[in-house]
Design a protein around this motif. Sequence first.
Motif, PDB file in Angstrom:
ATOM      1  N   LEU A 133     -25.832 -48.504 -19.425  1.00 57.99           N
ATOM      2  CA  LEU A 133     -27.005 -47.667 -19.637  1.00 57.99           C
ATOM      3  C   LEU A 133     -28.295 -48.480 -19.488  1.00 57.99           C
ATOM      4  N   ILE A 134     -28.316 -49.669 -20.076  1.00 56.24           N
ATOM      5  CA  ILE A 134     -29.500 -50.531 -20.000  1.00 56.24           C
ATOM      6  C   ILE A 134     -29.763 -50.972 -18.559  1.00 56.24           C
ATOM      7  N   LEU A 135     -28.710 -51.364 -17.855  1.00 57.09           N
ATOM      8  CA  LEU A 135     -28.878 -51.811 -16.472  1.00 57.09           C
ATOM      9  C   LEU A 135     -29.347 -50.667 -15.571  1.00 57.09           C
ATOM     10  N   ARG A 136     -28.817 -49.480 -15.782  1.00 61.69           N
ATOM     11  CA  ARG A 136     -29.246 -48.330 -14.976  1.00 61.69           C
ATOM     12  C   ARG A 136     -30.728 -48.020 -15.210  1.00 61.69           C
ATOM     13  N   PHE A 137     -31.179 -48.178 -16.436  1.00 60.75           N
ATOM     14  CA  PHE A 137     -32.604 -47.966 -16.722  1.00 60.75           C
ATOM     15  C   PHE A 137     -33.460 -48.925 -15.899  1.00 60.75           C
ATOM     16  N   PHE A 138     -33.077 -50.195 -15.872  1.00 65.00           N
ATOM     17  CA  PHE A 138     -33.883 -51.183 -15.153  1.00 65.00           C
ATOM     18  C   PHE A 138     -33.756 -51.056 -13.636  1.00 65.00           C
ATOM     19  N   ILE A 139     -32.614 -50.564 -13.158  1.00 63.94           N
ATOM     20  CA  ILE A 139     -32.512 -50.272 -11.720  1.00 63.94           C
ATOM     21  C   ILE A 139     -33.561 -49.226 -11.339  1.00 63.94           C
ATOM     22  N   GLY A 140     -33.652 -48.175 -12.128  1.00 64.91           N
ATOM     23  CA  GLY A 140     -34.650 -47.139 -11.867  1.00 64.91           C
ATOM     24  C   GLY A 140     -36.064 -47.658 -11.993  1.00 64.91           C
ATOM     25  N   PHE A 141     -36.300 -48.511 -12.974  1.00 60.22           N
ATOM     26  CA  PHE A 141     -37.635 -49.071 -13.212  1.00 60.22           C
ATOM     27  C   PHE A 141     -38.130 -49.842 -11.989  1.00 60.22           C
ATOM     28  N   VAL A 142     -37.251 -50.630 -11.377  1.00 58.00           N
ATOM     29  CA  VAL A 142     -37.648 -51.440 -10.229  1.00 58.00           C
ATOM     30  C   VAL A 142     -37.623 -50.619  -8.938  1.00 58.00           C
TER      31      VAL A 142
ATOM     32  N   SER B 294     -40.226 -55.979  -0.851  1.00 56.16           N
ATOM     33  CA  SER B 294     -39.020 -56.797  -0.680  1.00 56.16           C
ATOM     34  C   SER B 294     -38.603 -57.462  -1.984  1.00 56.16           C
ATOM     35  N   SER B 295     -39.580 -57.930  -2.759  1.00 57.98           N
ATOM     36  CA  SER B 295     -39.274 -58.560  -4.045  1.00 57.98           C
ATOM     37  C   SER B 295     -38.626 -57.563  -4.997  1.00 57.98           C
ATOM     38  N   CYS B 296     -39.175 -56.351  -5.033  1.00 61.16           N
ATOM     39  CA  CYS B 296     -38.588 -55.310  -5.887  1.00 61.16           C
ATOM     40  C   CYS B 296     -37.153 -55.010  -5.452  1.00 61.16           C
ATOM     41  N   MET B 297     -36.938 -55.015  -4.148  1.00 63.82           N
ATOM     42  CA  MET B 297     -35.610 -54.726  -3.611  1.00 63.82           C
ATOM     43  C   MET B 297     -34.587 -55.779  -4.044  1.00 63.82           C
ATOM     44  N   ILE B 298     -34.988 -57.040  -3.997  1.00 60.85           N
ATOM     45  CA  ILE B 298     -34.082 -58.125  -4.412  1.00 60.85           C
ATOM     46  C   ILE B 298     -33.717 -57.977  -5.894  1.00 60.85           C
ATOM     47  N   ILE B 299     -34.698 -57.605  -6.708  1.00 65.20           N
ATOM     48  CA  ILE B 299     -34.447 -57.470  -8.149  1.00 65.20           C
ATOM     49  C   ILE B 299     -33.471 -56.334  -8.438  1.00 65.20           C
ATOM     50  N   TRP B 300     -33.701 -55.147  -7.819  1.00 63.18           N
ATOM     51  CA  TRP B 300     -32.787 -54.042  -8.132  1.00 63.18           C
ATOM     52  C   TRP B 300     -31.394 -54.306  -7.571  1.00 63.18           C
TER      53      TRP B 300
ATOM     54  N   LEU C 174     -41.463 -44.139 -15.345  1.00 63.20           N
ATOM     55  CA  LEU C 174     -42.392 -45.018 -16.037  1.00 63.20           C
ATOM     56  C   LEU C 174     -43.126 -45.968 -15.091  1.00 63.20           C
ATOM     57  N   MET C 175     -42.486 -46.355 -13.984  1.00 61.86           N
ATOM     58  CA  MET C 175     -43.057 -47.382 -13.121  1.00 61.86           C
ATOM     59  C   MET C 175     -43.735 -46.844 -11.870  1.00 61.86           C
ATOM     60  N   GLN C 176     -43.504 -45.589 -11.510  1.00 65.30           N
ATOM     61  CA  GLN C 176     -44.023 -45.086 -10.231  1.00 65.30           C
ATOM     62  C   GLN C 176     -45.541 -45.190 -10.119  1.00 65.30           C
ATOM     63  N   ALA C 177     -46.264 -44.642 -11.090  1.00 63.16           N
ATOM     64  CA  ALA C 177     -47.725 -44.620 -11.004  1.00 63.16           C
ATOM     65  C   ALA C 177     -48.331 -46.018 -10.993  1.00 63.16           C
ATOM     66  N   PRO C 178     -47.971 -46.899 -11.937  1.00 60.30           N
ATOM     67  CA  PRO C 178     -48.537 -48.254 -11.895  1.00 60.30           C
ATOM     68  C   PRO C 178     -48.198 -48.982 -10.596  1.00 60.30           C
ATOM     69  N   SER C 179     -46.988 -48.791 -10.092  1.00 61.67           N
ATOM     70  CA  SER C 179     -46.569 -49.504  -8.888  1.00 61.67           C
ATOM     71  C   SER C 179     -47.400 -49.117  -7.671  1.00 61.67           C
ATOM     72  N   ASN C 180     -47.619 -47.816  -7.463  1.00 58.84           N
ATOM     73  CA  ASN C 180     -48.367 -47.403  -6.279  1.00 58.84           C
ATOM     74  C   ASN C 180     -49.847 -47.790  -6.353  1.00 58.84           C
ATOM     75  N   MET C 181     -50.414 -47.794  -7.544  1.00 54.14           N
ATOM     76  CA  MET C 181     -51.803 -48.216  -7.676  1.00 54.14           C
ATOM     77  C   MET C 181     -51.927 -49.719  -7.455  1.00 54.14           C
ATOM     78  N   ILE C 182     -50.916 -50.483  -7.866  1.00 53.25           N
ATOM     79  CA  ILE C 182     -50.894 -51.921  -7.565  1.00 53.25           C
ATOM     80  C   ILE C 182     -50.771 -52.136  -6.061  1.00 53.25           C
ATOM     81  N   LEU C 183     -49.889 -51.353  -5.435  1.00 47.78           N
ATOM     82  CA  LEU C 183     -49.667 -51.485  -3.995  1.00 47.78           C
ATOM     83  C   LEU C 183     -50.943 -51.207  -3.205  1.00 47.78           C
ATOM     84  N   HIS C 184     -51.724 -50.247  -3.659  1.00 47.26           N
ATOM     85  CA  HIS C 184     -52.973 -49.908  -2.961  1.00 47.26           C
ATOM     86  C   HIS C 184     -53.942 -51.081  -2.928  1.00 47.26           C
ATOM     87  N   ARG C 185     -53.873 -51.970  -3.941  1.00 43.30           N
ATOM     88  CA  ARG C 185     -54.797 -53.097  -4.021  1.00 43.30           C
ATOM     89  C   ARG C 185     -54.264 -54.340  -3.324  1.00 43.30           C
TER      90      ARG C 185
END
Length: 486
Positions: free
Chosen positions: A144-153, A121-127, A101-112
């Motif tokens: 299950l919920i925590l694993r979902f958000f680990i993957g999301f970040v 680094s911020s994403c790393m601290i969160i996961w 769910l997060m891969q495409a939005p994240s890389n397009m944000i990163l490009h800008r």
Amino acid sequence: MSARPLLNSVDCSSRYDATSSRSSNDGPTLPLDDIDRLTVEKRLLRKLDLRVAFLILVYVMNIMDRYNVAAARLHGLEEDLGMTGNQFNTLISILYVGYLLMQAPSNMILHRMKRPSLYLSSCMIIWAAITVFMGAVQTYHAALILRFFIGFVEAAFFPGAVFLLSRWYKKNELGLRTALLHCGSSISNAFGALIASGILGSLDGTLGFSAWRWLFFVEGALTIAVAVSAIWILPDFPSTPSVWLLPDEQILAIQRMEEEVVAIEHESKPEENFSGLVEALMDWRIWWLGVALHLMVSSQSFTIFFPTISATMGYNTTMSLLLCAPPWILGTVTSFVVARHSDVTGDRFWHIVGPQVVSIVGFIIAISTMNTGMRYLSLFFMTQSPVAYVVSLVWIMNMFSRSPSKRAAAIVLVNTMASAGLITSSYFWPSSWGPSYVKSYIICISASVMSIAMCWVFREHLSRCNEAAEAEEKILGLPEGFRYIL
């Protein structure tokens, strides 16, 4: 099936579809005529490679936090959380739902962005913080919920890191560096198992916590420490002013990327927001490779369950984890060799197919016998296949090297489709199929064969595009232009 209808139905003029990679924020560049370019370039690459080495450490922590649940399984995770049936497989699978769910939005944000180092680094601290919380869960559904958000970040890191590399390295340098980055996965599988065996073997009952809980506490805390350091160590884009680069090195870094842009005389419009994503979505080649890599990743699902497969040889938990290390160490070494040879020879296809064929041999050995020695030998063959995915990503970056926004979108779309394979393949290894897991290995063999076939069809398409370009240049008397790497 016949590949010809597919190959003939595509207009090879798509090789001229790239837009210029010079964006408005790249800043001015100066000629380096009066500078010893070779000396400056060596100095630049040496500094950059040191920072990429730290990027590998970040990826090691990324994989460790993703797969530590497999080691925790061997020391009471399922029993303590009351898991039954395929619930553990769902716990593995749900991470990749968030990841997709997060891969495409994240890389397009990163490009800008101008500071990818801060973003990653911020994403790393969160996961990492969520990983620590995993050690405190009391129910399956909370896990299950925590694993979902680990993957999301976590979705921000690997496609973002690959895109970051493609903004610094030329295409003949990129294969080895991408392989080095991806080797973080093999290194993590090897040494993560060693770390897990130490934690699980020595901290059980400390402060009243089970050993598997300490596994999440310790590894999450280590990741946070690495993440804080990454804020100052990870590189940004070449156009972003950097205190670690001298002015001539910064100029050369920008110039090197401009030299990678093939100047093709055609009228093109400037890149707009998310234009690269739109172009990528309309390009059939990305979808074709996405399916091929989906099958490839599905065939490599054994990596997630490696401790479980190792445990089928009958040893205790500590020994089973220790036995995971040697196959992955060998896999890491051969990944370096294969990736470097791919860059030197300029070949991608055979360096993708070769490792997959070796892994198929490993699957066949595992199916054929329950002998402990032979099954352990099969693990050494299986761990050769992950480098095929690395070379595939480099192949994609080579194809879209002229448009940064489309390259970013291509990387993330293909990686997204590939990662989707881990959602379904998490169910390829139910405990009811053990300890032989013959059905699991047969599925992996089938996925590998289909992936190889799709890559061959794609290579034939690129070969025909190259032939068409050569014929056109001869007729029009044009100099040799862009050629796809095969």
